[in-house]
Write a protein that holds these residues in place. Structure first.
Motif, PDB file in Angstrom:
ATOM      1  N   THR A  35      -9.359  14.447  33.049  1.00 44.65           N
ATOM      2  CA  THR A  35      -9.751  15.368  32.353  1.00 44.65           C
ATOM      3  C   THR A  35     -11.519  15.742  32.550  1.00 44.65           C
ATOM      4  O   THR A  35     -12.554  16.001  31.909  1.00 44.65           O
ATOM      5  N   THR A  36     -11.475  15.151  34.176  1.00 46.05           N
ATOM      6  CA  THR A  36     -12.643  15.860  34.615  1.00 46.05           C
ATOM      7  C   THR A  36     -11.627  17.586  35.542  1.00 46.05           C
ATOM      8  O   THR A  36     -11.137  16.937  35.686  1.00 46.05           O
ATOM      9  N   ALA A  37     -12.483  17.667  35.760  1.00 43.00           N
ATOM     10  CA  ALA A  37     -12.373  19.025  36.784  1.00 43.00           C
ATOM     11  C   ALA A  37     -13.704  18.893  38.354  1.00 43.00           C
ATOM     12  O   ALA A  37     -15.060  19.274  37.332  1.00 43.00           O
ATOM     13  N   ARG A  38     -13.892  19.145  39.111  1.00 43.83           N
ATOM     14  CA  ARG A  38     -14.472  19.931  40.085  1.00 43.83           C
ATOM     15  C   ARG A  38     -15.162  21.573  40.247  1.00 43.83           C
ATOM     16  O   ARG A  38     -14.231  22.070  40.476  1.00 43.83           O
ATOM     17  N   CYS A  39     -16.297  21.200  39.576  1.00 39.12           N
ATOM     18  CA  CYS A  39     -16.100  22.953  39.658  1.00 39.12           C
ATOM     19  C   CYS A  39     -17.315  23.050  40.739  1.00 39.12           C
ATOM     20  O   CYS A  39     -18.552  22.592  40.667  1.00 39.12           O
ATOM     21  N   GLU A  40     -17.363  25.134  40.702  1.00 37.83           N
ATOM     22  CA  GLU A  40     -18.500  25.321  41.656  1.00 37.83           C
ATOM     23  C   GLU A  40     -19.338  26.190  40.693  1.00 37.83           C
ATOM     24  O   GLU A  40     -18.564  27.315  39.866  1.00 37.83           O
ATOM     25  N   ASP A  41     -20.630  26.585  40.894  1.00 39.44           N
ATOM     26  CA  ASP A  41     -21.444  27.770  39.676  1.00 39.44           C
ATOM     27  C   ASP A  41     -21.613  29.050  40.788  1.00 39.44           C
ATOM     28  O   ASP A  41     -21.007  29.158  42.104  1.00 39.44           O
ATOM     29  N   ARG A  42     -22.577  30.185  40.488  1.00 49.29           N
ATOM     30  CA  ARG A  42     -22.462  31.315  40.857  1.00 49.29           C
ATOM     31  C   ARG A  42     -23.104  30.407  42.560  1.00 49.29           C
ATOM     32  O   ARG A  42     -23.270  31.569  43.359  1.00 49.29           O
ATOM     33  N   THR A  43     -23.574  29.795  42.767  1.00 52.23           N
ATOM     34  CA  THR A  43     -24.637  29.693  44.175  1.00 52.23           C
ATOM     35  C   THR A  43     -23.876  28.263  44.437  1.00 52.23           C
ATOM     36  O   THR A  43     -24.140  28.266  46.300  1.00 52.23           O
ATOM     37  N   GLY A  44     -22.477  28.252  44.954  1.00 53.55           N
ATOM     38  CA  GLY A  44     -21.747  27.508  44.806  1.00 53.55           C
ATOM     39  C   GLY A  44     -21.656  25.720  45.065  1.00 53.55           C
ATOM     40  O   GLY A  44     -22.214  25.072  45.633  1.00 53.55           O
ATOM     41  N   GLN A  45     -22.964  25.293  43.894  1.00 50.62           N
ATOM     42  CA  GLN A  45     -23.445  24.205  43.876  1.00 50.62           C
ATOM     43  C   GLN A  45     -22.055  23.753  42.869  1.00 50.62           C
ATOM     44  O   GLN A  45     -21.666  24.298  42.143  1.00 50.62           O
ATOM     45  N   GLU A  46     -21.828  22.390  43.607  1.00 53.27           N
ATOM     46  CA  GLU A  46     -20.695  22.075  42.358  1.00 53.27           C
ATOM     47  C   GLU A  46     -21.582  20.654  41.814  1.00 53.27           C
ATOM     48  O   GLU A  46     -22.752  20.044  42.171  1.00 53.27           O
ATOM     49  N   ALA A  47     -19.908  20.504  40.396  1.00 51.89           N
ATOM     50  CA  ALA A  47     -20.317  19.104  40.040  1.00 51.89           C
ATOM     51  C   ALA A  47     -19.054  19.262  39.044  1.00 51.89           C
ATOM     52  O   ALA A  47     -18.023  19.350  39.330  1.00 51.89           O
ATOM     53  N   THR A  48     -19.110  18.098  38.672  1.00 50.99           N
ATOM     54  CA  THR A  48     -17.949  17.193  37.672  1.00 50.99           C
ATOM     55  C   THR A  48     -18.018  17.155  36.226  1.00 50.99           C
ATOM     56  O   THR A  48     -18.474  16.809  35.417  1.00 50.99           O
ATOM     57  N   ILE A  49     -16.794  17.582  35.687  1.00 54.98           N
ATOM     58  CA  ILE A  49     -17.276  18.860  34.576  1.00 54.98           C
ATOM     59  C   ILE A  49     -15.965  17.791  33.509  1.00 54.98           C
ATOM     60  O   ILE A  49     -15.371  17.992  33.908  1.00 54.98           O
TER      61      ILE A  49
END
Lengths: 78, 367
Positions: A35-49
């Motif tokens: 139930t989590t995903a590793r994601c990146e925003d438009r600047t390439g920064q990542e977070a676990t969501i």
């Protein structure tokens, strides 16, 4: 590839007013783990969501995220 | 459209603004943009200057920091201080003035105050520090409430006992209903909130055309999104129609996010009434933690005095929140009340109407 910024200019480290809740961050899914995903925003920064509220999330999906929780999957062209 | 440039293309934007002017005819319309994010975008992109004089945009109550009464801020901070709790909140809450100072000022005086990005981060602090009692000061509309619901579910599932939530979540429809029931408001239509609607969908707004005969268009946040939404509202008004339209279809579905709403239903229960700054008590407009989660409800766990605090008399927050006064018409605007030294909460959050006008249009406003 879809331009994330058409869904808002917020990024994971600059989300406007978090509290308002109308500052959702568009992110692209890189990998999924339960139930989590590793994601990146438009600047390439990542977070676990947390993806508890969006079904069948897959790598490449674009999600709108608020306070580390995905609220919606983008429907390009809709 | 696929790229953001198209949402900011000057020629398309000017054409859309011209189309609004052609459509509006000889009438004047007061249209409320409900969401603070929209207010911010309107000022940031100077959309006021593109619209014909016949369109008056009224800033709505869609900024949770702005509508939270000072009494709740005091209750949360005083409770944390009295019980020796770790006070965790979003960054935007930190500078909201309480009677005895903001959370940041309390932190400077020695209180354990943590800025978190998500309630899940506050839960993580509790997990990693069993010697601390962590209280998350929850605030926000339906966009934020699901993340608090998910956090409470996890706290219960994992039996995290040193964590609680001081719940101030509010819901948008009762506030809109209160505005519509106010005979002084004289609104013609609404630009509906974007990301709240990713959760609740568009269906709840149908009450507005059906009961009040006013159009609602759910909108995105780019300049062209907002102008298109205003155009759609004006077209309905000119045609004598009223319905709910979804301009932000690329992110918002008609039915919303069922899983997020189910989590909110499980974890929260509506409060009989809740006080909003400027709007007073509104029935069924806020969420409390449900009895099933009472062990993680700060209001059930600790005694909360429920203080009621008079807002600073000279500040006109209430009139601005109801769209009856422009921010710059308040005697404190830009002088005693600035984003650096806010007197009222609308000057704190970047999406508060006062902060948005101060940031992007204060020179014209104060000229």
């Amino acid at each position: 590839m879809i331009d994330l910024s058409q869904y808002g200019t917020c990024t994971l480290d600059d989300d406007g007013c978090t509290t308002c809740g109308d500052a959702a961050v568009p992110v692209r899914v890189r990998s999924c783990n339960g139930t989590t995903a590793r994601c990146e925003d438009r600047t390439g920064q990542e977070a676990t969501i947390s993806t508890d509220f969006v079904d069948d999330v897959r790598p490449g999906d674009v999600l709108l995220v608020h306070a580390s929780v995905a609220l919606s999957r983008i429907r390009p062209g809709a | 459209m696929k790229y953001v440039d198209e949402f900011r293309d000057a020629a398309i934007i000017r054409e859309t603004a011209a189309e609004i002017e052609r459509t509006v005819g000889n009438r004047r319309y007061r249209i409320m943009e409900v969401c603070g994010g929209h207010t911010h975008s309107i000022y940031r992109h100077g959309l006021h200057d593109l619209l014909p004089e016949a369109i008056e945009l009224v800033h709505g109550p869609g900024c949770p920091v702005c509508v939270l009464p000072m009494g709740r801020v005091d209750d949360g901070l005083n409770l944390a201080a009295r019980e020796g709790l770790t006070f965790a909140a979003f960054g935007d809450m930190m500078r909201v003035p309480g009677t005895e100072g903001s959370a940041l000022e309390r932190k400077a005086a020695g209180m354990d105050v943590r800025i978190v990005y998500s309630p899940l981060d506050a839960l993580q602090i509790a997990r990693q520090n069993p010697d601390l009692d962590v209280m998350f000061f929850a605030i926000g509309f339906e966009t934020t409430a699901p993340s608090t619901a998910l956090t409470l579910r996890q706290a219960k599932a994992d039996g995290v006992e040193n964590f609680s939530v001081f719940c101030n979540h509010i819901t948008i429809m009762p506030a809109l209903r209160a505005l519509l029931d106010d005979p002084t408001m004289e609104l013609d239509g609404f630009v509906g909130p974007g990301h709240v609607s990713t959760v609740i969908g568009c269906a709840p707004y149908e009450e507005i055309p059906e009961r009040y005969g006013k159009p609602v268009v759910v909108s995105g946040f780019e300049p062209l999104d907002l102008l298109q939404s205003i155009l759609l509202v004006v077209r309905q008004l000119e045609a004598g129609e009223a319905s709910v339209e979804n301009q932000y279809g690329r992110a918002v579905t008609w039915e919303g996010n069922a899983a997020a709403m189910a989590a909110m239903d499980e974890v929260f229960t509506p409060r009989p009434t809740f006080e909003w700054r400027g709007l007073g008590g509104i029935p069924q407009s806020a969420l409390a933690v449900d009895d099933a989660y009472a062990a993680w409800d700060a209001e059930a766990r600790y005694a909360v005095p429920g203080v009621s605090v008079m807002e600073p008399e000279e500040a006109c927050c209430g009139s601005v929140l109801k769209g009856q006064m422009k921010p710059s018409a308040c005697p404190l605007f830009g002088t005693e009340c600035t984003p650096e030294q806010p007197v009222g909460a609308l000057m704190v959050s970047s999406e508060g109407a006062c902060a948005a006008q101060y940031e992007y249009a204060r020179h014209e406003a104060m000229a």
